[in-house]
Design a protein around this motif. Sequence first.
Motif, mmCIF file in Angstrom:
data_model
loop_
_atom_site.group_PDB
_atom_site.id
_atom_site.type_symbol
_atom_site.label_atom_id
_atom_site.label_comp_id
_atom_site.label_asym_id
_atom_site.label_seq_id
_atom_site.Cartn_x
_atom_site.Cartn_y
_atom_site.Cartn_z
ATOM 1 N N PRO A 191 -0.609 12.882 3.628
ATOM 2 C CA PRO A 191 0.575 12.091 3.583
ATOM 3 C C PRO A 191 0.182 10.601 3.795
ATOM 4 O O PRO A 191 -0.674 10.123 4.623
ATOM 5 C CB PRO A 191 1.465 12.402 4.898
ATOM 6 N N GLU A 192 1.110 9.636 3.122
ATOM 7 C CA GLU A 192 1.062 8.278 3.172
ATOM 8 C C GLU A 192 -0.246 7.539 2.773
ATOM 9 O O GLU A 192 -0.695 6.640 3.428
ATOM 10 C CB GLU A 192 1.303 7.767 4.722
ATOM 11 N N SER A 193 -1.099 8.395 1.892
ATOM 12 C CA SER A 193 -2.366 7.886 1.431
ATOM 13 C C SER A 193 -2.436 7.701 0.075
ATOM 14 O O SER A 193 -3.334 6.924 -0.721
ATOM 15 C CB SER A 193 -3.434 8.902 1.795
ATOM 16 N N VAL A 194 -1.210 7.608 -0.663
ATOM 17 C CA VAL A 194 -1.126 7.600 -2.201
ATOM 18 C C VAL A 194 -1.111 6.159 -2.400
ATOM 19 O O VAL A 194 -0.111 5.509 -1.938
ATOM 20 C CB VAL A 194 -0.305 8.508 -2.757
ATOM 21 N N ARG A 195 -1.895 5.618 -3.245
ATOM 22 C CA ARG A 195 -1.490 4.110 -3.889
ATOM 23 C C ARG A 195 -1.863 4.430 -5.228
ATOM 24 O O ARG A 195 -2.785 4.976 -5.666
ATOM 25 C CB ARG A 195 -2.720 3.222 -3.406
ATOM 26 N N PHE A 196 -0.778 3.830 -6.013
ATOM 27 C CA PHE A 196 -0.969 3.899 -7.524
ATOM 28 C C PHE A 196 -0.673 2.576 -8.108
ATOM 29 O O PHE A 196 0.247 2.182 -7.850
ATOM 30 C CB PHE A 196 -0.267 5.002 -8.076
ATOM 31 N N ASN A 197 -1.637 1.986 -9.025
ATOM 32 C CA ASN A 197 -1.451 0.697 -9.542
ATOM 33 C C ASN A 197 -1.154 1.129 -11.146
ATOM 34 O O ASN A 197 -1.938 1.472 -11.721
ATOM 35 C CB ASN A 197 -2.637 -0.146 -9.417
ATOM 36 N N ASP A 198 0.014 0.849 -11.410
ATOM 37 C CA ASP A 198 0.502 1.263 -12.909
ATOM 38 C C ASP A 198 -0.019 0.004 -13.808
ATOM 39 O O ASP A 198 0.453 0.356 -14.836
ATOM 40 C CB ASP A 198 1.950 1.358 -12.738
ATOM 41 N N PHE A 199 -0.627 -0.960 -13.311
ATOM 42 C CA PHE A 199 -1.256 -1.813 -14.185
ATOM 43 C C PHE A 199 -2.477 -1.438 -14.896
ATOM 44 O O PHE A 199 -2.691 -1.339 -16.087
ATOM 45 C CB PHE A 199 -1.166 -3.334 -13.537
ATOM 46 N N ASP A 200 -3.484 -1.038 -13.986
ATOM 47 C CA ASP A 200 -4.926 -0.676 -14.476
ATOM 48 C C ASP A 200 -4.806 0.864 -14.248
ATOM 49 O O ASP A 200 -5.846 1.554 -14.273
ATOM 50 C CB ASP A 200 -5.865 -1.258 -13.651
ATOM 51 N N LEU A 201 -3.783 1.499 -13.815
ATOM 52 C CA LEU A 201 -3.677 3.013 -13.834
ATOM 53 C C LEU A 201 -4.828 3.598 -12.470
ATOM 54 O O LEU A 201 -5.081 4.605 -12.618
ATOM 55 C CB LEU A 201 -4.085 3.686 -14.940
ATOM 56 N N GLN A 202 -5.187 2.791 -11.637
ATOM 57 C CA GLN A 202 -6.059 3.094 -10.472
ATOM 58 C C GLN A 202 -5.233 4.100 -9.422
ATOM 59 O O GLN A 202 -4.274 3.487 -8.884
ATOM 60 C CB GLN A 202 -6.713 1.719 -9.763
ATOM 61 N N LEU A 203 -5.480 5.264 -9.206
ATOM 62 C CA LEU A 203 -4.821 5.983 -8.526
ATOM 63 C C LEU A 203 -6.008 6.303 -7.327
ATOM 64 O O LEU A 203 -6.983 6.824 -7.528
ATOM 65 C CB LEU A 203 -4.317 7.399 -9.114
ATOM 66 N N THR A 204 -5.422 6.190 -5.921
ATOM 67 C CA THR A 204 -6.199 6.452 -4.914
ATOM 68 C C THR A 204 -5.562 7.132 -3.935
ATOM 69 O O THR A 204 -4.346 6.915 -3.736
ATOM 70 C CB THR A 204 -6.945 5.080 -4.159
ATOM 71 N N PHE A 205 -6.168 8.332 -3.368
ATOM 72 C CA PHE A 205 -5.435 9.199 -2.216
ATOM 73 C C PHE A 205 -6.769 9.768 -1.323
ATOM 74 O O PHE A 205 -7.806 9.754 -1.638
ATOM 75 C CB PHE A 205 -4.681 10.038 -2.731
ATOM 76 N N LEU A 206 -6.051 10.188 -0.118
ATOM 77 C CA LEU A 206 -7.114 10.854 0.646
ATOM 78 C C LEU A 206 -6.871 12.437 0.258
ATOM 79 O O LEU A 206 -5.505 12.732 0.376
ATOM 80 C CB LEU A 206 -6.849 10.602 2.130
ATOM 81 N N VAL A 207 -7.971 13.222 0.152
ATOM 82 C CA VAL A 207 -7.966 14.922 0.022
ATOM 83 C C VAL A 207 -8.372 15.354 1.295
ATOM 84 O O VAL A 207 -9.347 14.948 1.940
ATOM 85 C CB VAL A 207 -8.459 15.219 -1.107
ATOM 86 N N THR A 208 -7.660 16.113 1.714
ATOM 87 C CA THR A 208 -7.844 16.938 3.230
ATOM 88 C C THR A 208 -7.710 18.469 3.195
ATOM 89 O O THR A 208 -7.052 19.027 2.503
ATOM 90 C CB THR A 208 -7.155 16.299 4.425
ATOM 91 N N ASP A 209 -8.338 19.245 4.015
ATOM 92 C CA ASP A 209 -8.131 20.532 4.058
ATOM 93 C C ASP A 209 -7.842 20.886 5.585
ATOM 94 O O ASP A 209 -8.076 21.967 6.204
ATOM 95 C CB ASP A 209 -9.564 21.334 3.800
ATOM 96 N N HIS B 172 -9.210 7.814 -8.926
ATOM 97 C CA HIS B 172 -8.961 8.540 -10.039
ATOM 98 C C HIS B 172 -8.103 7.606 -11.069
ATOM 99 O O HIS B 172 -7.309 6.619 -10.529
ATOM 100 C CB HIS B 172 -7.853 9.809 -9.985
ATOM 101 N N VAL B 173 -8.538 7.646 -12.375
ATOM 102 C CA VAL B 173 -8.068 6.603 -13.273
ATOM 103 C C VAL B 173 -7.109 7.501 -14.207
ATOM 104 O O VAL B 173 -7.377 8.429 -14.745
ATOM 105 C CB VAL B 173 -9.008 6.142 -14.324
ATOM 106 N N GLY B 174 -5.580 7.403 -13.955
ATOM 107 C CA GLY B 174 -4.749 7.850 -14.891
ATOM 108 C C GLY B 174 -3.399 8.041 -13.872
ATOM 109 O O GLY B 174 -3.347 8.031 -12.808
ATOM 110 N N ALA B 175 -2.467 8.385 -14.688
ATOM 111 C CA ALA B 175 -1.130 8.421 -14.063
ATOM 112 C C ALA B 175 -1.123 9.671 -13.121
ATOM 113 O O ALA B 175 -1.604 10.761 -13.855
ATOM 114 C CB ALA B 175 0.103 8.027 -15.227
ATOM 115 N N PRO B 176 -0.336 9.807 -12.215
ATOM 116 C CA PRO B 176 -0.463 10.903 -11.240
ATOM 117 C C PRO B 176 0.335 12.022 -12.194
ATOM 118 O O PRO B 176 1.585 11.679 -12.809
ATOM 119 C CB PRO B 176 0.220 10.722 -10.051
ATOM 120 N N PRO B 177 0.112 13.339 -12.133
ATOM 121 C CA PRO B 177 0.620 14.366 -12.957
ATOM 122 C C PRO B 177 2.161 14.574 -12.126
ATOM 123 O O PRO B 177 2.471 13.871 -11.077
ATOM 124 C CB PRO B 177 0.190 15.625 -12.609
#
Lengths: 153, 247
Positions: free
Chosen positions: A70-88, A97-102
């Motif tokens: 939660p609260e870790s998603v950042r998406f820059n729609d200019f250069d399509l840079q998507l960053t987030f934290l993945v956890t178990d 990740h580069v690309g629009a989020p699904p």
Amino acid sequence: MRATITRQLGRARRRLVYGLLGIGILVVAGYMINQALTTSLVYFILPNEYAQSPSQYDGRRIRLGGLVAPESVRFNDFDLQLTFLVTDGIETYPVQHVGAPPELFRENAGVVIEGSFDSGTFVSDNLLIKHSEVYEAPEDGHIDVEELRRSLQ
Amino acid sequence: MMDASERLRRPAYLRIWGALLVPLFLAAAYLGLVWSPQDVNQGNLIRIMYAHVSVAWIGFVAVGFTALFGALFLWRGKRRDDVLAAASGEMALLYSSLTIIGGMTYSRPTLNTFWTWDAKLTLTALMVALLVGYFIVRALVDDPVRRGRVSAVVAIVVAASLPFNYLAAEWFRTLHPSRSIALDGSGVTMAPEMLFTLLFTTVVAGLIYAWFMVDRARLGHIEAQLEAERAKRELGAAPSAGGVVRV
């Protein structure tokens, strides 16, 4: 008369041989399928499994499965840079990740990402969604995080 | 002896059953496309699930019947069982191919990929490949008895993979979601309207399978008689030129 009996005996024996052969092939095929599925088809690993032996996966292309923290998603729609934290729930890693989020990508969504680790950050080139088997009408509203976590096991 | 046109005619019960399938199919489409609520996460995409899952389930059933009739043919050697097995096999191939096509359609907007080699998808691809093999075998073997036996073994092998496929998402880590309906009664993780819609579409998909299977077997029996007649003529006195066989 005698010839008929001999022929019938021969046929019975052949049927037995073919039958045993068939059963043998079935057993071998079943064993092979089971082997292939249990050993080589570990489809993704969890962050805590990676944490146990990072060197084993060094520079290797892997699939990592987990929940979007939660609260870790950042998406820059200019250069399509998507960053987030993945956890178990045990270990957490940053993902690039580069690309629009699904469409179904959101906080607490299950994801499977393909790529490799680069100095502690997972660089992904394929972002897949792993949704749970829970289907409900919108009135219910809330998302059961525990259920999602269990669906990853 | 009935004359040819009488024997080729589709019996009344099949015509009535076939006519009933049309409104049933429309009702299933209405439930899935209009009546069912949206999913909290997937929205309208949930509607693809009804087609995908019902077709997949009936595909499994079709594979099961193909193997069952194949096993009966191995057991009793009755031509009838082989004809039923082949008829069910054609529907099994059709339904499992539709499962993959529907699955890809559903998977692209929800899981963000058309295809991935996880256990469940791999096993389903294997199933389609083996079902294609089933018909290659049938086309290669001329002797009807041997054809029935060899293809029955193929069908049983495909059926042996069904439990692995059915429980793949529980037994292995897959991208494919696991089952929402546990057959041991431990629970359903689906809204009641969605469950009803899915069960309804499954029943309709099953009735469509059964109709095509029965009708195909009816034609298969005629084909088998024709084949036997031809074989008899070839064995007996050399047929007069042409070898035209009347049905």
